[in-house]
Enzyme design. Structure first.
Site, PDB file in Angstrom:
ATOM      1  CB  SER A  40      -0.949   0.003   1.208  1.00  0.00           C
ATOM      2  OG  SER A  40      -1.842  -1.094   1.139  1.00  0.00           O
ATOM      3  CB  THR A  41       2.573   3.162   2.197  1.00  0.00           C
ATOM      4  OG1 THR A  41       3.010   2.269   3.222  1.00  0.00           O
ATOM      5  CG2 THR A  41       1.118   3.542   2.436  1.00  0.00           C
TER       6      THR A  41
END
Length: 730
Positions: A40-41
């Site tokens: 996600s990041t």
């Protein structure tokens, strides 16, 4: 799962797949396998390395299932992107490959790796079902073309999206809780900083404080954001800002003041010492970055006044916003006057067309070296490619309105206006209560519609959709009622005692300020807007009707002679040509210009007649010059007169200066024409009676033919008087 046997207690490496006939048989030449890897990041990519390794390890699992290593395609271009984003390039590549039928199985560690958005997830399932593509995750192998597998995958996608929603709700809930107490640390605008105890204080840099104070003072003086930017540019002033990105993020930088930055400073309540949160809302109507729009103040999540030191007070902040709204109203649907400009048009933004009711714009043309306004109703004409509704020359109109304002601003008139205002205020209270009742009624209907919608069975879609539409309509009606109430409430503003004294003081200050030649045109417009709401202009065949509507509700009507158009003003009055024709016989061009100005005639251009204008009129109408007319009357030039008299030209000039010859000046160079010499008149000698010329060669009159006759006449007069010559002594 149909055709698949999975032992939940077994490790993923030991899962046994029972491929039943006709269901999931591995083909002799299987299609390619796509392994989708995502975090996600970027922080998770760097720190949660175990999850990334587990996802890459699925490549060996695909090889163990029968695919060759060169047939396994790894898509890891979406590392560092959230599964809720719709612009993931790697996911789009995966969907495209499945759609063309070149993918046999899609591998992912779990559903949340592939997507956290139900729309993207179900779209992938539909395409996989059409292309006979399998989906493999850590729990097992699924065939989206089978109902049971598709149902289970859909539930997993919904739970993945709900998980993201719950996590986000927890984070946002904590932010909102701190924001409601005013303790949430958010990025501060330039000029405000956090101290060591996380309290907001003014920037210790005195140059920053001075620049912001100068900004608000300039806006108070100019009255517009554009005027403030222009003043900063003309004075060479710089304005501070904080760098938002890059290696110098958060550092102070100085540069030219821009218009959008000026608007942000004026609209930011932090400069007034107020903590505000939830001023904007971001929506994602199919766009990845979302759309951010401002919310009205009553929809803000938190607004705490006097939360920290500020550069202006909250009342000043409200005044600045009101002035911005008044300036921007010139571009809205209900067009009203904008900020006063530098031009001399007094009714800029106040003039209303008496025919169509639209706002009239201003044009300028030069006359007598000065700009003269013209009020033009042209908006509808531009839309329909037609001629303007009407044009009105504004010089006489502005003069009449100025005289009306000076005559109106008397103590008695102001007392009457204030008494009328008090009466209107008492009536406004009753009207305000009625409007509040309307809002309460609209709010009750909206709440009632909400309760009806919440009580309906969700499975009854037809009834639920109808009640939802009714609820939305009631909410829109409530918003409209609240906007109308706020608009009417601002129009019914009351006058307190301080304002009353200031208004009465205008009775003596207003005429002096208005008639002061040093008062700028912009300030005159501001004073006029304090008194006048609008001015309606209706141009008739011979009369211009002016209807003035004052702020207090009073109206005045004026009638002026129809202003002459620009074309008519440039036309030459035939009486001027007749007068010039009469004056040419006895006057030069400069004398004619002075005589026309003294008689009150108006030239076609300029503010007075000049030699050039008179010459142009003579040439245009074929009147001829004064020299031509004198020559037709027989006047002679200098050379011709000298030849006629048989003397030198200088002698002719000398005789003309002594009055011996008749001469006339015919141009501005003082050149002369001379009257031809008349026949010589003769008289008899007063002594001997001999005929002689009346004038001598020098032009003087004579009585005697010679000196002897003059001496003899003298002796005769003495003897007649009794004079006797005494004898000589010897």
């Amino acid at each position: 799962m149909r055709g698949v046997t999975v032992n939940p207690t077994d490790d993923f490496h030991d899962c046994q797949y029972n491929l039943s006939p006709g269901v999931k048989e591995a083909p002799a030449d299987p299609k390619r396998t796509y392994l989708y890897v995502r975090q996600s990041t970027l922080r998770q990519v760097l720190e949660n390395t175990e999850s990334t390794k587990r996802q890459y390890a699925l490549r060996e699992r695909a090889v163990a299932l029968g695919w060759k290593p060169d047939q396994v395609v790894v898509i890891d271009s979406d590392l560092g992107q959230s599964g809720a984003d719709a612009d993931r390039a790697g996911f789009q590549r995966l969907v495209a490959a499945v759609g063309v039928g070149e993918v046999g199985v899609v591998l992912g560690l779990e559903v949340s790796r592939l997507a956290r958005n139900s729309s993207d997830w179900h779209r992938l399932l539909e395409i996989c079902a059409l292309a006979n593509t399998l989906i493999l995750d850590e729990d097992g192998l699924y065939d989206p073309s089978h109902f049971n597998d598709r149902l289970l995958l859909g539930m997993k996608g919904t739970m993945s999206e709900a998980e993201l929603h719950v996590l986000r709700a927890r984070l946002i809930g904590g932010q909102l809780a701190k924001a409601s107490r005013g303790e949430l640390e958010v990025p501060l605008p330039v000029g405000l900083v956090y101290d060591a105890t996380a309290k907001v204080i003014l920037d210790p840099d005195q140059s920053v404080q001075q620049a912001i104070h100068q900004f608000f003072e300039t806006f108070r003086r100019t009255g517009s954001a554009t005027g403030t930017v222009r003043a900063f540019r003309e004075q060479g002033l710089l304005f501070p800002r904080r760098t938002q990105s890059g290696p110098h993020k958060g550092e102070l930088a100085w540069g030219a003041l821009l218009h959008y930055r000026a608007l942000n400073v004026l609209k930011n309540p932090r400069y007034a010492g107020a903590f505000a949160y939830g001023r904007t809302r971001t929506t994602k109507p199919g766009q990845p970055s979302g759309l951010r729009h401002s919310l009205p103040r009553d929809e803000w999540h938190t607004l705490i006044l006097d939360a920290h030191p500020g550069y202006i007070t909250w009342e000043q902040h409200e005044q600045n916003l009101a002035r911005l709204r008044a300036n921007s109203a010139a571009y809205g649907a209900e067009r009203r006057h904008g900020p006063p400009r530098e031009g001399p048009a007094l009714l800029q933004g106040l003039a209303v067309c008496g025919r169509c009711g639209g706002r009239m714009t201003v044009r300028y043309y030069m006359r007598h070296g000065q700009p003269v306004p013209q009020y033009c109703c042209q908006s509808e004409g531009i839309k329909r490619a037609q001629s303007p509704c009407q044009r009105v020359v504004g010089a006489d109109v502005d003069r009449a309105i100025a005289n009306l304002l000076v005559d109106t601003m008397t103590p008695l008139a102001l007392e009457v206006a204030l008494s009328v205002q008090d009466e209107l205020a008492s009536r406004a209270d009753e009207t305000d209560r009625m409007r509040r009742h309307q809002i309460e009624r609209a709010r009750y209907e909206a709440d009632l519609a909400q309760r009806r919608y919440l009580r309906v069975d969700p499975d009854n879609r037809l009834v639920a959709a109808t009640l939802e539409a009714e609820w939305n309509n009631k909410l829109r009606a409530l918003d409209i009622a609240q906007e109308d109430y706020e608009r009417q409430r601002q129009g019914d503003a009351l006058i307190d005692d301080n304002n009353r004294e200031r208004i009465l003081a205008l009775a003596t200050d207003f005429p002096r300020l208005w008639q002061d030649p040093n008062t700028p045109a912009r300030e005159r417009k501001r004073m006029a807007r304090l008194l006048i709401n609008d001015v309606t202009l209706l141009l008739g065949n011979h009369v211009l009707d002016i209807h003035v509507r004052f702020r207090g509700g009073d109206t005045r009507s004026l009638k002026l002679a129809r202003p002459r158009s620009i074309t008519d003003l440039r036309k030459l009055d035939p009486a001027v040509v007749t007068e010039i024709d009469r004056l040419i016989d006895d006057h030069t061009d400069s004398e004619i210009a002075a005589a026309l100005d003294a008689a009150g005639y108006q030239p076609p251009v300029g503010d007075r007649f000049t030699i050039w204008i008179v010459w142009k009129i003579r040439k245009t109408h074929g009147l001829g010059s004064r020299r031509e007319r004198l020559r037709r009357r027989g006047m002679l030039t200098l050379d011709e007169m000298a030849e006629t008299l048989g003397v030198h030209p200088q002698t002719v000039k000398d005789r003309a200066s002594r009055g011996q010859l008749v001469s006339v000046v015919y141009n501005e160079k003082h050149e002369r024409l001379y009257a031809p010499p008349q026949p010589v008149a003769t008289i008899a000698c007063a002594h001997c009676g001999k005929p002689i010329p009346e004038r001598c060669s020098q032009g003087q009159r004579q009585k005697y033919c010679c000196v002897s006759c003059r001496t003899g006449a003298y002796a005769t007069r003495r003897r007649a008087a009794g004079w006797v010559r005494p004898p000589r002594r010897r």
